[in-house]
Design an enzyme around this catalytic site. Structure first.
Site, PDB file in Angstrom:
ATOM      1  N   GLY A   1       0.841  -1.195   0.000  1.00  0.00           N
ATOM      2  CA  GLY A   1       0.000   0.000   0.000  1.00  0.00           C
ATOM      3  C   GLY A   1       0.875   1.244   0.000  1.00  0.00           C
ATOM      4  O   GLY A   1       1.639   1.464  -0.920  1.00  0.00           O
ATOM      5  N   PHE A   2       0.713   2.068   1.017  1.00  0.00           N
ATOM      6  CA  PHE A   2       1.428   3.347   1.127  1.00  0.00           C
ATOM      7  C   PHE A   2       1.034   4.262  -0.031  1.00  0.00           C
ATOM      8  O   PHE A   2       1.862   4.741  -0.787  1.00  0.00           O
ATOM      9  CB  PHE A   2       2.959   3.150   1.191  1.00  0.00           C
ATOM     10  CG  PHE A   2       3.401   2.428   2.427  1.00  0.00           C
ATOM     11  CD1 PHE A   2       3.719   3.131   3.589  1.00  0.00           C
ATOM     12  CD2 PHE A   2       3.454   1.050   2.445  1.00  0.00           C
ATOM     13  CE1 PHE A   2       4.097   2.453   4.741  1.00  0.00           C
ATOM     14  CE2 PHE A   2       3.822   0.361   3.594  1.00  0.00           C
ATOM     15  CZ  PHE A   2       4.150   1.072   4.741  1.00  0.00           C
ATOM     16  N   HIS A   3      -0.258   4.438  -0.160  1.00  0.00           N
ATOM     17  CA  HIS A   3      -0.786   5.355  -1.165  1.00  0.00           C
ATOM     18  C   HIS A   3      -2.234   5.681  -0.830  1.00  0.00           C
ATOM     19  O   HIS A   3      -2.838   5.035   0.035  1.00  0.00           O
ATOM     20  CB  HIS A   3      -0.681   4.737  -2.576  1.00  0.00           C
ATOM     21  CG  HIS A   3      -1.408   3.445  -2.715  1.00  0.00           C
ATOM     22  ND1 HIS A   3      -0.771   2.233  -2.766  1.00  0.00           N
ATOM     23  CD2 HIS A   3      -2.730   3.176  -2.785  1.00  0.00           C
ATOM     24  CE1 HIS A   3      -1.664   1.277  -2.882  1.00  0.00           C
ATOM     25  NE2 HIS A   3      -2.866   1.823  -2.878  1.00  0.00           N
ATOM     26  N   ALA A   4      -2.758   6.680  -1.533  1.00  0.00           N
ATOM     27  CA  ALA A   4      -4.196   6.992  -1.480  1.00  0.00           C
ATOM     28  C   ALA A   4      -4.697   6.966  -2.921  1.00  0.00           C
ATOM     29  O   ALA A   4      -3.904   6.890  -3.866  1.00  0.00           O
ATOM     30  CB  ALA A   4      -4.406   8.366  -0.859  1.00  0.00           C
TER      31      ALA A   4
ATOM     32  N   ARG B   1      -3.622   4.428   2.722  1.00  0.00           N
ATOM     33  CA  ARG B   1      -3.737   3.054   3.235  1.00  0.00           C
ATOM     34  C   ARG B   1      -2.400   2.326   3.206  1.00  0.00           C
ATOM     35  O   ARG B   1      -1.590   2.523   2.291  1.00  0.00           O
ATOM     36  CB  ARG B   1      -4.780   2.263   2.436  1.00  0.00           C
ATOM     37  CG  ARG B   1      -4.317   1.822   1.104  1.00  0.00           C
ATOM     38  CD  ARG B   1      -5.250   2.097  -0.044  1.00  0.00           C
ATOM     39  NE  ARG B   1      -6.003   3.317  -0.005  1.00  0.00           N
ATOM     40  CZ  ARG B   1      -7.172   3.474  -0.617  1.00  0.00           C
ATOM     41  NH1 ARG B   1      -7.694   2.506  -1.296  1.00  0.00           N
ATOM     42  NH2 ARG B   1      -7.819   4.614  -0.557  1.00  0.00           N
TER      43      ARG B   1
END
Ligand code: T46
Length: 132
Positions: free
Chosen positions: A47-50, A95
């Site tokens: 993840g580590f993004h929106a 997230r």
């Protein structure tokens, strides 16, 4: 925050359990894409993004993993540890996924086709967009 932890209705009988997912019925959007994440290696974080414009429902159909959801003000941790728990995420939410069990199969239903332009992959940019 733009998420909801849904209890998916289990249709069970003496043979076991079954869950049905139907767009615009118990899934509150039209499903354009389905993907699943499995065989996740030890200590991997994903993840580590929106997303700018995407609705998704995530279900651990096998095993477990933890989502961290962040709206720029609060961070919340949700453990998906049952095939009858659905995590609905919409709106501008950062997230991350952590602590995958070795057997985890994370199924995701998405409201749009894959589009890399819809991703915000830098946290600072995410905060900037929230502030506009
Ligand atoms: C999300 C979380 C929960 C595709 O080509 N098509 C797809 O539909 C997807 C989802 C990914 N990809 C490619 C893009 C990358 O080269 O597969 C590779 C891995 O994707 P990513 O690094 O974005 O995977 P995660 O696990 O970090 O994030 C995924 C979804 O991309 C994302 O939308 O919300 O799962």
């Amino acid at each position: 925050m733009g998420y909801e932890l849904m209890s998916l209705h289990i249709l069970g009988d003496s043979r076991g359990s079954l869950i049905a997912l139907e767009e615009n019925y118990n899934i509150p959007f039209a499903i354009k894409r389905v993907y699943y994440i499995f065989d996740t290696k030890k200590d991997v974080q994903r993840g580590f993004h929106a997303h700018i414009d995407l609705k998704q429902l995530a279900i651990c159909v096998k095993g477990e993993c933890t989502f961290i959801l962040d709206d720029g003000k609060h961070r919340e941790e949700i453990r998906l540890d049952s095939a009858s728990k659905g995590l609905l995420i919409e709106g501008l939410i950062w997230r991350e996924m952590h602590n995958f069990s070795p057997d985890c199969v994370l199924l995701v239903l998405a409201s749009e086709h894959y589009n890399e332009d819809d991703y915000i992959r830098e946290y600072d940019k995410f905060l900037e967009i929230l502030a506009t």
